[in-house]
Design an enzyme around this catalytic site. Structure first.
Site, PDB file in Angstrom:
ATOM      1  N   SER A 122       7.841  -3.435   0.916  1.00 14.36           N
ATOM      2  CA  SER A 122       6.458  -3.205   1.333  1.00 14.36           C
ATOM      3  C   SER A 122       5.483  -3.533   0.226  1.00 14.36           C
ATOM      4  CB  SER A 122       6.252  -1.728   1.670  1.00 14.36           C
ATOM      5  OG  SER A 122       7.156  -1.297   2.628  1.00 14.36           O
ATOM      6  N   HIS A 143       8.200  -9.393   5.484  1.00 17.15           N
ATOM      7  CA  HIS A 143       7.779  -7.998   5.631  1.00 17.15           C
ATOM      8  C   HIS A 143       7.433  -7.659   7.078  1.00 17.15           C
ATOM      9  CE1 HIS A 143       4.664  -4.685   4.825  1.00 17.15           C
ATOM     10  NE2 HIS A 143       5.865  -4.157   4.800  1.00 17.15           N
ATOM     11  N   GLU A 155       4.658 -10.455   7.570  1.00 14.10           N
ATOM     12  CA  GLU A 155       4.064 -11.169   6.439  1.00 14.10           C
ATOM     13  C   GLU A 155       5.188 -11.960   5.755  1.00 14.10           C
ATOM     14  OE1 GLU A 155       0.480  -8.245   4.831  1.00 14.10           O
ATOM     15  OE2 GLU A 155       2.527  -7.720   4.340  1.00 14.10           O
ATOM     16  N   ASN A 193      -0.395  -3.592   3.354  1.00 19.10           N
ATOM     17  CA  ASN A 193      -0.182  -2.340   2.616  1.00 19.10           C
ATOM     18  C   ASN A 193      -1.242  -2.097   1.563  1.00 19.10           C
ATOM     19  OD1 ASN A 193       1.929  -0.454   3.276  1.00 19.10           O
ATOM     20  ND2 ASN A 193       3.258  -2.235   3.248  1.00 19.10           N
TER      21      ASN A 193
HETATM   22  P1  NAI Z   1      15.173   4.185   4.884  1.00 22.25           P
HETATM   23  O1  NAI Z   1      15.188   5.232   3.829  1.00 22.25           O
HETATM   24  O2  NAI Z   1      14.888   4.597   6.287  1.00 22.25           O
HETATM   25  O3  NAI Z   1      16.575   3.408   4.909  1.00 22.25           O
HETATM   26  C1  NAI Z   1      17.129   2.799   3.772  1.00 22.25           C
HETATM   27  C2  NAI Z   1      18.617   2.575   4.035  1.00 22.25           C
HETATM   28  O4  NAI Z   1      19.138   1.821   2.949  1.00 22.25           O
HETATM   29  C3  NAI Z   1      19.436   3.869   4.136  1.00 22.25           C
HETATM   30  O5  NAI Z   1      20.244   3.835   5.294  1.00 22.25           O
HETATM   31  C4  NAI Z   1      20.290   3.854   2.868  1.00 22.25           C
HETATM   32  O6  NAI Z   1      21.601   4.412   3.074  1.00 22.25           O
HETATM   33  C5  NAI Z   1      20.373   2.384   2.591  1.00 22.25           C
HETATM   34  N1  NAI Z   1      20.617   2.077   1.196  1.00 22.25           N
HETATM   35  C6  NAI Z   1      20.127   2.665   0.119  1.00 22.25           C
HETATM   36  N2  NAI Z   1      20.577   2.054  -0.995  1.00 22.25           N
HETATM   37  C7  NAI Z   1      21.365   1.052  -0.584  1.00 22.25           C
HETATM   38  C8  NAI Z   1      22.108   0.074  -1.249  1.00 22.25           C
HETATM   39  N3  NAI Z   1      22.153   0.004  -2.578  1.00 22.25           N
HETATM   40  N4  NAI Z   1      22.788  -0.804  -0.495  1.00 22.25           N
HETATM   41  C9  NAI Z   1      22.740  -0.736   0.860  1.00 22.25           C
HETATM   42  N5  NAI Z   1      22.077   0.192   1.546  1.00 22.25           N
HETATM   43  C10 NAI Z   1      21.383   1.078   0.813  1.00 22.25           C
HETATM   44  O7  NAI Z   1      14.166   3.068   4.375  1.00 22.25           O
HETATM   45  P2  NAI Z   1      13.169   2.146   5.230  1.00 22.25           P
HETATM   46  O8  NAI Z   1      11.985   2.942   5.592  1.00 22.25           O
HETATM   47  O9  NAI Z   1      13.942   1.451   6.278  1.00 22.25           O
HETATM   48  O10 NAI Z   1      12.678   1.120   4.125  1.00 22.25           O
HETATM   49  C11 NAI Z   1      13.506   0.056   3.666  1.00 22.25           C
HETATM   50  C12 NAI Z   1      12.648  -1.005   3.020  1.00 22.25           C
HETATM   51  O11 NAI Z   1      11.723  -1.507   3.998  1.00 22.25           O
HETATM   52  C13 NAI Z   1      11.815  -0.527   1.835  1.00 22.25           C
HETATM   53  O12 NAI Z   1      11.721  -1.567   0.910  1.00 22.25           O
HETATM   54  C14 NAI Z   1      10.451  -0.257   2.477  1.00 22.25           C
HETATM   55  O13 NAI Z   1       9.409  -0.343   1.557  1.00 22.25           O
HETATM   56  C15 NAI Z   1      10.388  -1.359   3.525  1.00 22.25           C
HETATM   57  N6  NAI Z   1       9.515  -1.112   4.671  1.00 22.25           N
HETATM   58  C16 NAI Z   1       9.468   0.125   5.254  1.00 22.25           C
HETATM   59  C17 NAI Z   1       8.630   0.339   6.343  1.00 22.25           C
HETATM   60  C18 NAI Z   1       8.581   1.665   7.008  1.00 22.25           C
HETATM   61  O14 NAI Z   1       7.633   1.892   7.797  1.00 22.25           O
HETATM   62  N7  NAI Z   1       9.504   2.584   6.784  1.00 22.25           N
HETATM   63  C19 NAI Z   1       7.776  -0.742   6.878  1.00 22.25           C
HETATM   64  C20 NAI Z   1       7.971  -2.023   6.252  1.00 22.25           C
HETATM   65  C21 NAI Z   1       8.785  -2.170   5.158  1.00 22.25           C
END
Ligand code: NAI
Length: 286
Positions: A122, A143, A155, A193
């Site tokens: 993000s 993104h 994006e 963002n």
């Molecule tokens: P989340 O916390 O819901 O999920 C992250 C997942 O990655 C978890 O299942 C975790 O077990 C896994 N994980 C952690 N470390 C890992 C590793 N080393 N190898 C493989 N899996 C691993 O996170 P979320 O919200 O899905 O965010 C993920 C990315 O997407 C971040 O970079 C965030 O900034 C970005 N993002 C999030 C948005 C949102 O609204 N939540 C929107 C757009 C982008």
């Protein structure tokens, strides 16, 4: 992989809030899709939620039974990163530069040097994540927005080293996934963002100063036409993810006070109140 026609197999790294939606749309678009997470439980939860989304789609007449069956047949999961061999890989794990760089180095090692590697970060500049790679020209920002299977915008961000052909293929792939792709410059938080950060930061300040409570702030913002207020949105995004994004932007902009993270939000993160995904955040979902 300078042409979309060469992309048959898609890898998705991280099966959390974003990874599950991204895997769903990739599988629906006909790509063999492998979803990886370090947690088996996260993969199981992701598959359940994808099935539920597809079922909902059928109820609404937006998805056919055949599309659902094809999507599920295209989808596989793994906890072994060595199995993630694909033509295009989208990473959606924790918003942490060092962790992302480590995972991309692993992916680069096991994949062909024609594989395109993309991050759903993000806020972390694409140039910074790509700096640790052997082939940063094949690395790009892709993104998505939450929920990834519904929100139309993507994006596409080129880092300093990104090959423009790679950015173009990423744009076409986003379109194949049913999205509208916008090319964005590499800057902390990119476009959305960066602009939207103040929605959360200022909402939290109003709360911290005791000017109004969570419900009042959200209700007033909704009454102005926003679909959700800042606290409803943080609970949807993930309070922890939103906090990491603010912290990353605060640091990237040399501690500019306008991006300063909030102590109230830090406390929520420490307490494990991460929003909808944990059952509790600024609101209670249990
Ligand atoms: P989340 O916390 O819901 O999920 C992250 C997942 O990655 C978890 O299942 C975790 O077990 C896994 N994980 C952690 N470390 C890992 C590793 N080393 N190898 C493989 N899996 C691993 O996170 P979320 O919200 O899905 O965010 C993920 C990315 O997407 C971040 O970079 C965030 O900034 C970005 N993002 C999030 C948005 C949102 O609204 N939540 C929107 C757009 C982008």
């Amino acid at each position: 992989m300078d042409s979309i026609d060469n992309i048959k197999r898609v890898g998705v790294i991280g099966a959390g809030t974003m990874g599950q939606g991204i895997a769903q749309i990739a599988a629906m678009a006909g790509f063999k899709t492998v979803l990886f997470d370090i947690e088996k439980a996260a993969l199981e939860k992701a598959i359940k939620s994808i099935e539920k989304n597809l079922e909902k789609g059928i109820e609404k007449g937006k998805v056919t039974q055949e599309q659902k069956d094809t999507a599920l047949a295209n989808l596989s999961t793994t906890v072994d990163i060595d199995e993630v061999k694909a033509d295009f890989i989208i990473e959606a794990i924790v918003e942490d530069l060092a962790v992302k760089q480590k995972v991309f180095a692993q992916l680069e090692r096991i994949n062909s040097d024609r594989t395109i590697l993309a991050s759903n970060t993000s806020s972390i500049p694409i140039t910074q994540i790509g700096a640790g790679l052997e082939n940063p020209e094949r690395f790009v920002g892709m993104h998505f927005f939450n929920p990834a299977h519904i929100m139309k915008l993507v994006e596409v961000i080129s880092g300093a080293a990104t090959d423009q052909k790679v950015a173009q293929v990423t744009k076409v792939l986003a379109e194949k996934l049913g999205k509208v792709a916008v090319m964005a410059k590499d800057s902390p938080g990119f476009i959305v963002n960066r602009v939207a950060r103040h929605f959360y930061v200022e909402g939290l300040k109003v709360l911290e100063e005791g000017v109004a409570d969570v419900e009042t702030i959200d209700t007033l913002m909704q009454s102005l036409g926003f679909k959700m207020g800042p606290f409803q949105l943080m609970d949807l995004i993930g309070v922890d993810t939103n906090f990491s994004v603010t912290t990353s932007m605060f640091n990237s902009f040399y501690q500019d006070a306008k991006f300063r993270p909030s102590r109230i939000q830090q406390q929520k993160v420490d307490a494990g109140h991460h929003g909808r995904k944990s059952g509790k955040g600024f609101y209670n979902y249990e």
